[in-house]
Design a protein around this motif. Structure first.
Motif, PDB file in Angstrom:
ATOM      1  N   ARG A   4       0.830  -1.201   0.000  1.00 18.50           N
ATOM      2  CA  ARG A   4       0.000   0.000   0.000  1.00 18.50           C
ATOM      3  C   ARG A   4       0.865   1.251   0.000  1.00 18.50           C
ATOM      4  NH1 ARG A   4      -4.393   0.309   4.634  1.00 18.50           N
ATOM      5  NH2 ARG A   4      -5.033  -1.571   3.489  1.00 18.50           N
ATOM      6  N   LEU A   5       1.953   1.215   0.807  1.00 21.02           N
ATOM      7  CA  LEU A   5       2.858   2.364   0.849  1.00 21.02           C
ATOM      8  C   LEU A   5       3.524   2.583  -0.508  1.00 21.02           C
ATOM      9  CD1 LEU A   5       4.325   4.565   2.471  1.00 21.02           C
ATOM     10  CD2 LEU A   5       6.031   2.835   3.119  1.00 21.02           C
ATOM     11  N   THR A   6       3.906   1.475  -1.174  1.00 18.99           N
ATOM     12  CA  THR A   6       4.536   1.588  -2.491  1.00 18.99           C
ATOM     13  C   THR A   6       3.582   2.229  -3.488  1.00 18.99           C
ATOM     14  OG1 THR A   6       5.921  -0.344  -2.079  1.00 18.99           O
ATOM     15  CG2 THR A   6       5.592   0.309  -4.375  1.00 18.99           C
ATOM     16  N   ARG A   7       2.297   1.785  -3.459  1.00 16.40           N
ATOM     17  CA  ARG A   7       1.304   2.364  -4.370  1.00 16.40           C
ATOM     18  C   ARG A   7       1.090   3.851  -4.097  1.00 16.40           C
ATOM     19  NH1 ARG A   7      -1.710  -2.549  -3.591  1.00 16.40           N
ATOM     20  NH2 ARG A   7      -3.047  -1.449  -2.107  1.00 16.40           N
ATOM     21  N   THR A   8       1.081   4.207  -2.809  1.00 14.91           N
ATOM     22  CA  THR A   8       0.881   5.618  -2.446  1.00 14.91           C
ATOM     23  C   THR A   8       2.047   6.480  -2.915  1.00 14.91           C
ATOM     24  OG1 THR A   8      -0.403   4.981  -0.494  1.00 14.91           O
ATOM     25  CG2 THR A   8       0.509   7.216  -0.536  1.00 14.91           C
ATOM     26  N   LEU A   9       3.256   5.986  -2.672  1.00 11.20           N
ATOM     27  CA  LEU A   9       4.446   6.748  -3.095  1.00 11.20           C
ATOM     28  C   LEU A   9       4.503   6.873  -4.611  1.00 11.20           C
ATOM     29  CD1 LEU A   9       7.149   5.317  -0.647  1.00 11.20           C
ATOM     30  CD2 LEU A   9       6.017   7.546  -0.556  1.00 11.20           C
ATOM     31  N   ARG A  10       4.145   5.790  -5.298  1.00  6.68           N
ATOM     32  CA  ARG A  10       4.165   5.841  -6.763  1.00  6.68           C
ATOM     33  C   ARG A  10       3.119   6.831  -7.271  1.00  6.68           C
ATOM     34  NH1 ARG A  10       4.074   0.413 -10.390  1.00  6.68           N
ATOM     35  NH2 ARG A  10       5.985   0.136  -9.173  1.00  6.68           N
ATOM     36  N   ARG A  11       1.961   6.836  -6.615  1.00 13.10           N
ATOM     37  CA  ARG A  11       0.911   7.773  -7.028  1.00 13.10           C
ATOM     38  C   ARG A  11       1.376   9.214  -6.867  1.00 13.10           C
ATOM     39  NH1 ARG A  11      -3.342  10.305  -4.192  1.00 13.10           N
ATOM     40  NH2 ARG A  11      -5.103  10.865  -5.553  1.00 13.10           N
ATOM     41  N   TRP A  12       2.019   9.531  -5.753  1.00 14.97           N
ATOM     42  CA  TRP A  12       2.516  10.892  -5.542  1.00 14.97           C
ATOM     43  C   TRP A  12       3.687  11.216  -6.465  1.00 14.97           C
ATOM     44  CZ3 TRP A  12      -0.045  14.639  -3.593  1.00 14.97           C
ATOM     45  CH2 TRP A  12      -1.039  14.389  -2.627  1.00 14.97           C
ATOM     46  N   LEU A  13       4.439  10.189  -6.842  1.00 16.04           N
ATOM     47  CA  LEU A  13       5.501  10.399  -7.828  1.00 16.04           C
ATOM     48  C   LEU A  13       4.885  10.848  -9.146  1.00 16.04           C
ATOM     49  CD1 LEU A  13       8.495  10.056  -8.755  1.00 16.04           C
ATOM     50  CD2 LEU A  13       7.896   7.690  -9.336  1.00 16.04           C
ATOM     51  N   TYR A  14       3.819  10.183  -9.577  1.00 21.57           N
ATOM     52  CA  TYR A  14       3.169  10.556 -10.829  1.00 21.57           C
ATOM     53  C   TYR A  14       2.546  11.952 -10.721  1.00 21.57           C
ATOM     54  CZ  TYR A  14       3.533   5.639 -12.215  1.00 21.57           C
ATOM     55  OH  TYR A  14       3.991   4.397 -12.549  1.00 21.57           O
TER      56      TYR A  14
END
Length: 483
Positions: A4-14
């Motif tokens: 979940r943390l990886t998905r959140t960080l990736r979303r904010w990266l985008y």
């Protein structure tokens, strides 16, 4: 949780790349276009060759004052950083530059100080410029787009004078000293609005405050550097080389997004290194050492510090020199004569006879630059190498290189004709040469040797960078309209 943390960080990266990229892609596009213009049109400046070409022949018969008397009239307590004799229209004058940057002009006829020139005299000075036709005053400027930097502060305000020649040349003549300090042509004035001015973020209102301008460049290029890193990261995350997307595509995007993604994969490293080297151009944190030798080094090299040169300016009237410069080298005085073509010759200041310098004499004086360490290199370069080369400008050749075994592994480059210290290079500056000059201007020896190759490579990489940037601008604009 980790997923979940990886998905959140990736979303904010985008999200971060998308929104910050909307603005920064405009700067990227501007920098790539303006960089191509700068390949062929430099920012206006007065070269040494142009400066000498605009000086009248020296009227030796009018010189009544010795250099020693001129330094006494100027109140010099030590030998100045620069002392030269030249003509101010029809009057010979000594020009002194102190170690604090202060400039003084002393008449070589009667010793009176000159602290200002009239417009008529400035026009007379301008008439000596090659190709001058019907010179005409335009205005007096304190600071404008072409004279914005601090190097012109000792000469302000400046007379701006039009030559009315085919090139549309305008001269800037100092109202304090009467020297021509800058020339611009119509071509330079037009193309620099598409080249150096946007590339360097150089509007007068910003550039006149050097500290503020430097901070703007640091922060703007730093933010763009982050965008470039995030773009490469996203590009790698979204590309598929094995388990491809439908239709065998390596990218999930279409249209402008596909262009942005695929081209970014090829040009991303170039964009990143180009932004990083641009960020280094203002020397963040003063990480890199200065180019020039210190005052103490130069004084030891001269071997003399008193305001004397013991010269009688005994030069025959037939000499076609336009300028005489007085220096000390290894405890002995020299007069360096320069002609209108830029050639220089060393002369004995007492007899006026030619005194060619030997490499041994120059290297002997160079040992005093760093007297506490051993000199480990004495080289004469007859060809350019990776650290002494000409690209957009010219550099002295042949040149002498003196190397020392100090902590910084210092090199000094010396003019074999005049003995001038042309610059200092150490480990820090040599690293900067590769991290900035090589990465930003592609000053690689092989490309510089075959100049058309350099043009082709830079054009190709700039084109890829423009595709990435323009596609990012289009994508951002469409996203904004949709939002």
């Amino acid at each position: 949780m980790p997923r979940r943390l990886t998905r959140t960080l990736r979303r904010w990266l985008y999200i971060g790349h998308r929104w910050i990229g909307i603005i920064t892609c405009l700067f990227f596009a501007m920098w790539f276009v303006s960089g191509v213009v700068m390949m062929y049109v430099a920012f206006p400046g007065l070269s040494e060759k142009e400066r000498l070409a605009a000086l009248p022949d020296m009227a030796w018969e009018k010189v009544r004052l010795s250099p020693d008397a001129a330094m006494a009239a100027a109140g010099a307590k030590t030998f100045p950083r620069d002392l030269r004799l030249q003509m101010l229209d029809d009057e010979p004058v000594y020009r002194l530059t102190g170690w604090d940057g202060q400039r003084q002009t002393i008449s070589a006829s009667d010793g009176h100080g000159i602290d200002g020139v009239t417009l008529d005299r400035a026009l007379a000075v301008a008439r000596h410029y090659p190709g001058a036709a019907d010179v005409q005053s335009i205005e007096m400027v304190e600071r404008d787009q072409w004279s914005v930097t601090a190097r012109y502060d000792p000469f302000r305000p400046l007379y701006q004078i039009a030559l009315n020649d085919a090139a549309g040349t305008r001269l800037y003549v100092s109202s304090r000293t009467g020297e021509i300090v800058l020339d611009t042509s119509a071509t330079e004035r037009v193309w620099n609005w598409l080249g150096s001015i946007p590339h360097w973020i150089y509007p007068t209102v910003l550039r006149k405050d050097n500290a503020l301008w430097r901070q703007v460049i640091l922060w703007l290029s730093g933010i763009c550097l982050v965008v470039a890193v995030s773009g490469i990261w996203i590009g790698i995350l979204r590309v598929r080389l094995r388990r491809r997307y439908s239709g065998g595509r390596v990218t999930p995007y279409r249209g402008w997004m596909a262009w942005h993604h695929v081209t970014g994969l090829f040009a991303g490293v170039f964009v990143l290194t180009w932004m990083f080297s641009g960020w280094l151009s203002v020397n963040p944190g003063e990480v890199f050492s200065s180019r020039g030798p210190s005052r103490e080094m130069l004084q030891r090299y001269a071997g003399h510090d008193a305001p004397t040169v013991a010269a009688v300016v005994a030069v025959t009237p037939s000499s076609r020199a336009v300028e005489a410069r007085f220096v000390w080298l290894g405890g002995a005085p020299l007069m360096l004569l320069a002609n209108r073509q830029g050639a220089q010759a060393a002369v004995d200041p007492l007899t006026g006879t030619a005194t060619p310098l030997s490499d041994d004499r120059i290297f002997a004086a160079a040992r005093t630059l760093l007297p506490d360490v051993a000199m480990t290199m004495q080289a004469r370069l007859d060809q350019y190498d990776s650290y002494w080369y000409a690209h957009h400008g010219t550099r002295v050749l042949p040149v002498l290189r003196a190397g020392f075994d100090d902590v910084a592994q210092s090199w000094f480059h010396l003019d074999p004709v005049t003995g001038d210290v042309l610059g200092r290079s150490d480990t820090s500056r040599r690293s900067y040469r590769w991290l900035f000059n090589a990465l930003h201007s592609f000053d690689f020896p092989l490309l510089l040797t075959y100049r058309p190759a350099w043009d082709v490579v830079v054009w190709l990489l700039s084109l890829l960078g423009m595709i990435v940037s323009v596609s990012g601008v289009v994508i951002g604009w469409r996203y904004l309209r949709k939002t």
